[in-house]
Scaffold this active site. Sequence first.
Site, PDB file in Angstrom:
ATOM      1  N   ILE A  30       0.766  -1.206   0.261  1.00 50.28           N
ATOM      2  CA  ILE A  30       0.152   0.008   0.179  1.00 50.28           C
ATOM      3  C   ILE A  30       0.957   1.269   0.033  1.00 50.28           C
ATOM      4  O   ILE A  30       0.327   2.390  -0.179  1.00 50.28           O
ATOM      5  CB  ILE A  30      -1.133   0.122   1.095  1.00 50.28           C
ATOM      6  CG1 ILE A  30      -0.221  -0.176   2.470  1.00 50.28           C
ATOM      7  CG2 ILE A  30      -2.002  -1.078   1.166  1.00 50.28           C
ATOM      8  CD1 ILE A  30      -1.163   0.200   3.746  1.00 50.28           C
ATOM      9  N   GLU A  88      10.446  -3.557   8.634  1.00 50.63           N
ATOM     10  CA  GLU A  88       9.254  -2.873   8.841  1.00 50.63           C
ATOM     11  C   GLU A  88       8.130  -3.789   9.491  1.00 50.63           C
ATOM     12  O   GLU A  88       7.271  -3.103  10.283  1.00 50.63           O
ATOM     13  CB  GLU A  88       8.573  -2.316   7.470  1.00 50.63           C
ATOM     14  CG  GLU A  88       9.320  -2.039   6.425  1.00 50.63           C
ATOM     15  CD  GLU A  88      10.232  -3.018   5.601  1.00 50.63           C
ATOM     16  OE1 GLU A  88       9.740  -4.126   5.772  1.00 50.63           O
ATOM     17  OE2 GLU A  88      11.072  -2.607   5.087  1.00 50.63           O
ATOM     18  N   HIS A  93       9.246 -11.799   4.922  1.00 49.67           N
ATOM     19  CA  HIS A  93       8.306 -11.272   3.413  1.00 49.67           C
ATOM     20  C   HIS A  93       9.419 -10.833   2.452  1.00 49.67           C
ATOM     21  O   HIS A  93      10.461 -10.451   2.691  1.00 49.67           O
ATOM     22  CB  HIS A  93       7.358 -10.034   3.775  1.00 49.67           C
ATOM     23  CG  HIS A  93       7.966  -9.000   4.107  1.00 49.67           C
ATOM     24  ND1 HIS A  93       8.244  -8.815   5.512  1.00 49.67           N
ATOM     25  CD2 HIS A  93       8.267  -7.759   3.594  1.00 49.67           C
ATOM     26  CE1 HIS A  93       8.695  -7.578   5.825  1.00 49.67           C
ATOM     27  NE2 HIS A  93       8.648  -6.845   4.501  1.00 49.67           N
ATOM     28  N   HIS A  95      10.053  -8.466  -1.254  1.00 50.87           N
ATOM     29  CA  HIS A  95       9.380  -7.301  -2.364  1.00 50.87           C
ATOM     30  C   HIS A  95       9.726  -7.662  -3.536  1.00 50.87           C
ATOM     31  O   HIS A  95      10.772  -7.870  -3.925  1.00 50.87           O
ATOM     32  CB  HIS A  95       9.995  -5.886  -1.831  1.00 50.87           C
ATOM     33  CG  HIS A  95       9.722  -5.407  -0.390  1.00 50.87           C
ATOM     34  ND1 HIS A  95       8.720  -4.316  -0.039  1.00 50.87           N
ATOM     35  CD2 HIS A  95      10.431  -5.677   0.616  1.00 50.87           C
ATOM     36  CE1 HIS A  95       8.879  -4.298   1.143  1.00 50.87           C
ATOM     37  NE2 HIS A  95       9.673  -4.859   1.649  1.00 50.87           N
TER      38      HIS A  95
END
Length: 134
Positions: A30, A88, A93, A95
Site C-alpha cells: 500500500i 518494517e 516477506h 518485495h
Amino acid sequence: MSTIFSRIIRGEIPSHRIAESEEFYAFLDINPIQMGHTLIVPKREEDYFFDLSDEELGAMMRFSKVVASAIKAATQCEKVGLAVMGLEVNHAHLHLVPISGLGDMDFKQKIEPKAGELASWAERIREHLPKHYL
C-alpha cells in the site's frame, strides 16, 4: 499477537490480493515504490526471512517466480527486482518491484496511488497468472 500480515491473510484487514497458495500470499504494497510493487509472505508467521526452512525458502521462490512473471507482463518493465529487508513488519516477506533502471528500487521514494489505482493494478497482474493461484 498476530502480525499485520497474518491479519491481512485472514481477511481481517483488506488487501489487493494478487495470488495465493496453501503456503503463501501475495498482495500489493500500500506504500509502493513502483506501481505493481508486490509483497510475498508465508502464511506461517516467522519473523526473520532466513529462519524459514530450506523447503519453505525454495517454495517461496518458486511462488515468487510465477508472481514476478505476471508483474513483468502487466507492467512491461525490464525486470522485476527482489528485496528482502524485514525491518518494517516482524513477519518474513519479500518485495517484488517492477524495474527498468537502478533508481527504481529506491525505498525512500514512495509513490501515492490515486483512488482505485491499486485495485486496477492488482487486476492487471492477476490477468497474467495461472488460474490455480487466483
